[in-house]
Design an enzyme around this catalytic site. Structure first.
Site, PDB file in Angstrom:
ATOM      1  N   CYS A 106      38.823  49.732  36.631  1.00  0.00           N
ATOM      2  CA  CYS A 106      37.382  50.092  37.269  1.00  0.00           C
ATOM      3  C   CYS A 106      37.135  49.081  38.207  1.00  0.00           C
ATOM      4  O   CYS A 106      36.243  49.279  39.056  1.00  0.00           O
ATOM      5  CB  CYS A 106      36.613  49.733  36.130  1.00  0.00           C
ATOM      6  SG  CYS A 106      36.497  51.177  34.928  1.00  0.00           S
ATOM      7  N   CYS A 111      42.317  42.908  52.375  1.00  0.00           N
ATOM      8  CA  CYS A 111      41.427  43.716  51.884  1.00  0.00           C
ATOM      9  C   CYS A 111      40.270  43.128  50.867  1.00  0.00           C
ATOM     10  O   CYS A 111      39.826  42.103  51.245  1.00  0.00           O
ATOM     11  CB  CYS A 111      42.067  44.409  50.792  1.00  0.00           C
ATOM     12  SG  CYS A 111      43.444  43.493  49.350  1.00  0.00           S
TER      13      CYS A 111
END
Ligand code: ZN
Length: 476
Positions: A287, A434
């Site tokens: 998640c 990232c």
């Protein structure tokens, strides 16, 4: 001889007397003499294991002997032994034994909407009160589970969590509030649950569930609810439940989709019957990586809570042998049949897994990525300040790029990199970042294998950039 004072509700079993004198040198001996003379009294005072029932307190003169030597407490002539069963009113303190064999007046009022339903009634509400449920995780699924199980009156709830509340939890973990950020999830969850219902007991386990502690933690509970978010713990909870014969109420969530079922119950399948092998690490995003609709764990957690309550009450049709799939975008539920696999290594006819294993290894959880070639954010900043010539690539998704970005970066999402690699020059120095450094690590691996030898990962991603270089870059 010591004198025993008999409380009003128990006098009917001792010829309506309010006190009895019997000989004996300890509380145990005197009460033993009492219950052998008045046999009917015995099961009101003692449970099947021969221990004083949790709601019966015994005093010698003015001294509560519950926490002392109890039965072995010496008594002499002239001492008064007082039997005090708990009565209506007040609420159980944390250390006080929980009275589980009757509801007091406050509880009767509280559970009124249950009590008037024939499917629950007084008998069912007492079953809930006597139930012991272990909730693994107090995050997305655990939040609604904990609150509703507390409200429903599950008498004893164990919580396993070692995490701390952070701001990104609040979008879905409604058991925690803004003021709880930085607190242990266990404490925050327990406070909310006890505020909802002070008539329950909460056991806190501030640990990561492991092969070493799982059986010990699970063994005291009637059923286990899996509210975890990673594969090693899911397999661990499954195997421990099968080995101990405890039902495992399962739920999982991802983005807009959820799954729920009940494993290891009455000959039904287990998690390994459904998924014998874990997916390769990295294939299924968590998640944290993939996101989740904040409301989704509410829906799925409450399906789990419903199943748990049904199992305890023994009513309805349990979600056994059926995998419920929920698609929030389509607002559609589907159901798949699940069968126990006779070849299942845990619950099959000839199980090969007969004790807990190393689940990190089983799930191929990679050792921490090698960070030897990584570049620290301060090093990257210095390069930018010096005006060094290098290609600075951001491999996050476009919607993440819209949340925040570092000036001078070029967006090439990780999934597009193989297709767009020809936009890069193998002679250039390349720095990749990232969000936190995981995806960019993969990108660097790929680039190196594609001949871009001078590629390096920016450790910690844009989160580290926000922490160490530019706090105006929002964290998400
Ligand atoms: Zn199985």
């Amino acid at each position: 001889m010591p004198k025993i004072l008999i409380p009003t509700p128990l006098r009917q079993y001792v010829d309506k007397r309010d006190s009895v004198e019997l000989s004996g040198g300890t509380v145990g001996e005197v009460l033993g003499a009492l219950t052998s003379q008045y046999a009917e009294l015995k099961h009101h005072l003692y449970n099947e294991e021969g221990r004083l029932r949790s709601f019966v307190n015994v005093y010698v003169n003015d001294e509560d002997i519950r926490y002392l030597s109890k039965d072995a407490t010496p008594v002499k002539d002239g001492d008064t032994i007082t039997i005090v069963p708990s009565i209506a009113g007040g609420s159980a303190g944390v250390a006080a034994p929980l009275e589980t064999e009757a509801l007091n007046k406050d509880e009767i009022l509280r559970y009124s909407r249950h009590l008037i339903m024939p499917e629950v009634g007084m008998e069912g509400q007492l079953k809930l009160k006597q139930a012991k449920v272990l909730l693994v995780g107090t995050g997305g699924l655990g939040a609604p589970l904990g609150m509703y199980l507390a409200a429903a009156g599950i008498g004893r709830i164990g919580l396993v969590d070692f995490d701390v509340v952070d701001f990104t939890n609040l979008q879905r973990q409604v058991i925690h509030g803004t003021k709880d950020v930085g607190r242990k999830k266990l404490d925050s969850a327990a406070d909310t649950m006890l505020d909802i219902n002070p008539h329950i007991r909460i056991d806190k386990f501030e640990v990561a569930l492991t092969s070493e502690n799982a059986l010990d933690i699970l063994k005291d509970y009637d059923l286990v609810i899996d509210g975890t978010d990673n594969f090693p713990t899911r397999y661990l909870v499954n195997d421990a439940c099968v080995l101990l014969g405890k039902p495992n109420v399962y739920g999982s969530i991802f983005r807009f989709e959820g799954q729920a079922t009940v494993f290891a119950y009455q000959g039904g399948p287990c998690y390994r019957c459904l998924y014998p092998e874990p997916p390769p690490p990295g294939l299924v995003p968590s998640c944290a990586e993939g996101g989740v609709l904040g409301i989704l764990p509410g829906t799925v957690g409450l399906i789990q809570a419903t199943e748990a309550v049904k199992l305890i009450l023994g009513i309805g049709e349990p979600l056994v042998g059926r995998l419920l799939l929920y698609d929030a975008l389509a607002m559609r539920f589907r159901e798949l049949k699940l069968r126990r696999n006779p070849e299942c290594p845990v619950c099959g006819d000839h199980p090969t897994v007969t004790k807990l294993i190393d689940y990190q290894q089983f799930c191929g959880v990679p050792k921490p990525v090698s960070t030897s070639g990584d570049m620290d954010v301060t090093e990257v900043k210095a390069k930018l300040d010096r005006g060094d010539r290098f290609t600075f690539i951001d491999v996050r998704e476009p919607h993440e790029y819209r949340i925040c970005k570092i000036a001078g970066t070029r967006l090439i999402p990780l999934g597009d990199l193989p297709r767009r690699v020809n936009e890069l020059d193998p002679a250039d120095e390349i720095v990749v970042h990232c969000k936190s450094g995981v995806r960019s690590g993969k990108a660097v691996d790929f680039l190196k294998s594609a001949g871009f030898a001078n590629s390096r990962n920016m450790a910690g991603g844009i989160l580290a950039w926000s922490d160490k270089i530019d706090p105006t870059v929002p964290k998400y």
